[in-house]
Scaffold this motif. Structure first.
Motif, PDB file in Angstrom:
ATOM      1  N   LEU A 139      44.503  33.356  44.796  1.00  0.00           N
ATOM      2  CA  LEU A 139      44.891  34.394  43.837  1.00  0.00           C
ATOM      3  C   LEU A 139      43.667  34.993  43.161  1.00  0.00           C
ATOM      4  O   LEU A 139      43.530  36.225  43.056  1.00  0.00           O
ATOM      5  CB  LEU A 139      45.834  33.797  42.788  1.00  0.00           C
ATOM      6  N   LEU A 140      42.756  34.143  42.714  1.00  0.00           N
ATOM      7  CA  LEU A 140      41.562  34.615  42.015  1.00  0.00           C
ATOM      8  C   LEU A 140      40.634  35.412  42.921  1.00  0.00           C
ATOM      9  O   LEU A 140      39.981  36.366  42.485  1.00  0.00           O
ATOM     10  CB  LEU A 140      40.812  33.428  41.406  1.00  0.00           C
ATOM     11  N   MET A 141      40.553  35.020  44.182  1.00  0.00           N
ATOM     12  CA  MET A 141      39.668  35.713  45.113  1.00  0.00           C
ATOM     13  C   MET A 141      40.178  37.108  45.485  1.00  0.00           C
ATOM     14  O   MET A 141      39.404  37.958  45.937  1.00  0.00           O
ATOM     15  CB  MET A 141      39.496  34.881  46.395  1.00  0.00           C
ATOM     16  N   PHE A 142      41.478  37.346  45.306  1.00  0.00           N
ATOM     17  CA  PHE A 142      42.052  38.607  45.764  1.00  0.00           C
ATOM     18  C   PHE A 142      42.566  39.479  44.617  1.00  0.00           C
ATOM     19  O   PHE A 142      43.412  40.345  44.831  1.00  0.00           O
ATOM     20  CB  PHE A 142      43.185  38.336  46.764  1.00  0.00           C
ATOM     21  N   LEU A 143      42.071  39.276  43.408  1.00  0.00           N
ATOM     22  CA  LEU A 143      42.460  40.133  42.290  1.00  0.00           C
ATOM     23  C   LEU A 143      41.926  41.553  42.523  1.00  0.00           C
ATOM     24  O   LEU A 143      40.713  41.749  42.639  1.00  0.00           O
ATOM     25  CB  LEU A 143      41.916  39.570  40.979  1.00  0.00           C
ATOM     26  N   PRO A 144      42.789  42.554  42.589  1.00  0.00           N
ATOM     27  CA  PRO A 144      42.355  43.908  42.989  1.00  0.00           C
ATOM     28  C   PRO A 144      41.352  44.574  42.052  1.00  0.00           C
ATOM     29  O   PRO A 144      40.419  45.236  42.521  1.00  0.00           O
ATOM     30  CB  PRO A 144      43.679  44.696  43.047  1.00  0.00           C
TER      31      PRO A 144
END
Length: 401
Positions: A139-144
């Protein structure tokens, strides 16, 4: 455009070599996840490039400035905006990079920042944590929003890379000295005041962290960081217009009031000067929310800010203070960098658009603290269950005898 496509292929091949090296060094490294992240970040680079074509963008100025007639490469050497021009100069003037290629190059720097963020999190926190039924690390790696502001020509990508390189290297500074030095240089030359926060956080972490570190090593690290701060002092003060000031506190108050007043006049401005400190921090960390989102982009960011807020609620517990007291260097350093940066920026930020961009630089330090706290809780629960199970087994054995 053809040049950008050729550069993209080249960077992808370089990336695979980098990934192979990390895969050999770290057993946990997921090449599949990082390749997915590569194309995800590339998508945001395309989105930002498209946005910049039809809207005012600082990236255009960053591309134009290194091409001033009569200016040599060394003329651009300095801190802040000037250093970005210094970085760009050889690519534009020696290698002939066009605007699209420079946008891609800096977006790649931002991507490498996420790679080092992944290494920083995964190496220090081996326990898997799920929130909202999703792997927290994924989730943290893919925060837009984080990807959008680190996918273009400007300060955002290289400062994020520098911060994550530094954070990753700090765990084993002796063998990762080059990564640590390069990360420190990027932080200092792009945002000297952030280097101040990082140095203070590092010193605090080494002096109070739970790791068993020899006194000589503590003194060495502390001395190096203090010397660095002394050398950087004039530049840091100059960034806020405080060089040669007789009253630094008063001058900073004047500077922050002026800066805040200027930014609050924009279409997405907020009058933060009159806010109490808790509300200033809340605004910096979690706004815009849906009620004050500036445009379509603001609405998208509001969803992400809601995630930040829900994650933040997870550390609002009475045992969090005791956790921080017993936490390792990485946690104390991260919390210090995050809080000091937030504290300083809240006094000069009064524009939601700029806030969205600026906070992407430091939010991962808060995420790291939250992640570590949740992992520590899970680890403590596992160990407690194991002790209870062992005690039960021993009790049954005693009864059998």
């Amino acid at each position: 455009m053809i040049g950008a496509l050729v550069l993209l292929i080249f960077l992808f091949l370089v990336t695979q070599a980098i990934f192979n090296g990390f895969e050999r060094k770290h057993g946990f490294f997921s090449k599949k996840l990082m390749n997915t992240l590569f194309f995800y970040h590339l998508f945001f680079a395309i989105v930002y490039y498209t946005y910049a074509l039809f809207n005012p963008s600082d990236s255009k100025k960053y591309f134009e400035r290194p091409q001033y007639d009569g200016w040599a490469w060394t003329d651009y050497f300095g801190t802040s905006t000037t250093f970005i021009d210094f970085l760009s100069y050889p690519f534009i003037n020696f290698l002939g990079f066009n605007y699209e290629m420079m946008m891609l190059l800096y977006a790649y720097m931002g991507f490498l920042g996420f790679v080092y963020a992944y290494l920083f999190f995964r190496e220090n926190i081996p326990i898997k944590i799920e929130v909202f039924k999703v792997d927290l690390l994924v989730l943290l790696m893919f925060l837009p929003n984080m990807h959008f502001w680190t996918a273009s020509l400007g300060k955002g990508a290289p400062i994020f890379l520098g911060l994550m390189m530094y954070a990753y290297a700090l765990k084993d500074a002796k063998s990762r000295w080059f990564t640590l030095t390069l990360g420190s240089a990027l932080i200092y030359f792009i945002r000297p005041h952030v280097f101040l926060f990082v140095a203070v956080g590092t010193i605090l972490g080494y002096l109070t962290g739970r790791e068993q570190i020899s006194l000589s090593r503590k003194l060495m690290i502390t001395s190096v960081m203090i010397i660095g701060l002394v050398l950087a002092k004039d530049t840091i003060l100059q960034m806020a217009g405080l060089d040669g000031s007789g009253d630094i506190i008063q001058e900073f108050e004047n500077f922050s009031e002026t800066r805040s007043s200027e930014l609050s006049k924009s279409t997405s401005g907020v009058d933060m000067a009159s806010y109490p400190l808790p509300l200033k921090l809340f605004t910096f960390w979690f706004r815009p929310l849906f009620f004050d989102a500036p445009g379509f982009l603001g609405i998208i960011v509001s969803f992400e800010n809601l995630i930040y807020l829900l994650l933040f609620f997870k550390i609002l517990k009475k045992d969090f203070i005791s956790f921080i007291r017993k936490s390792p260097i990485s946690v104390k350093m991260s919390l210090t960098v995050f809080f000091l940066s937030s504290l300083a920026l809240t006094f000069v930020m009064a524009n939601l658009g700029i806030i969205m961009r600026q906070k992407s630089m430091v939010m991962y330090f808060l995420f790291f603290v939250i992640f570590y706290y949740l992992a520590q809780q899970k680890y403590d629960r596992i160990m407690k269950l194991r002790r209870l199970k062992k005690a039960k087994e021993e009790a049954l054995k005693a009864e059998a005898c």
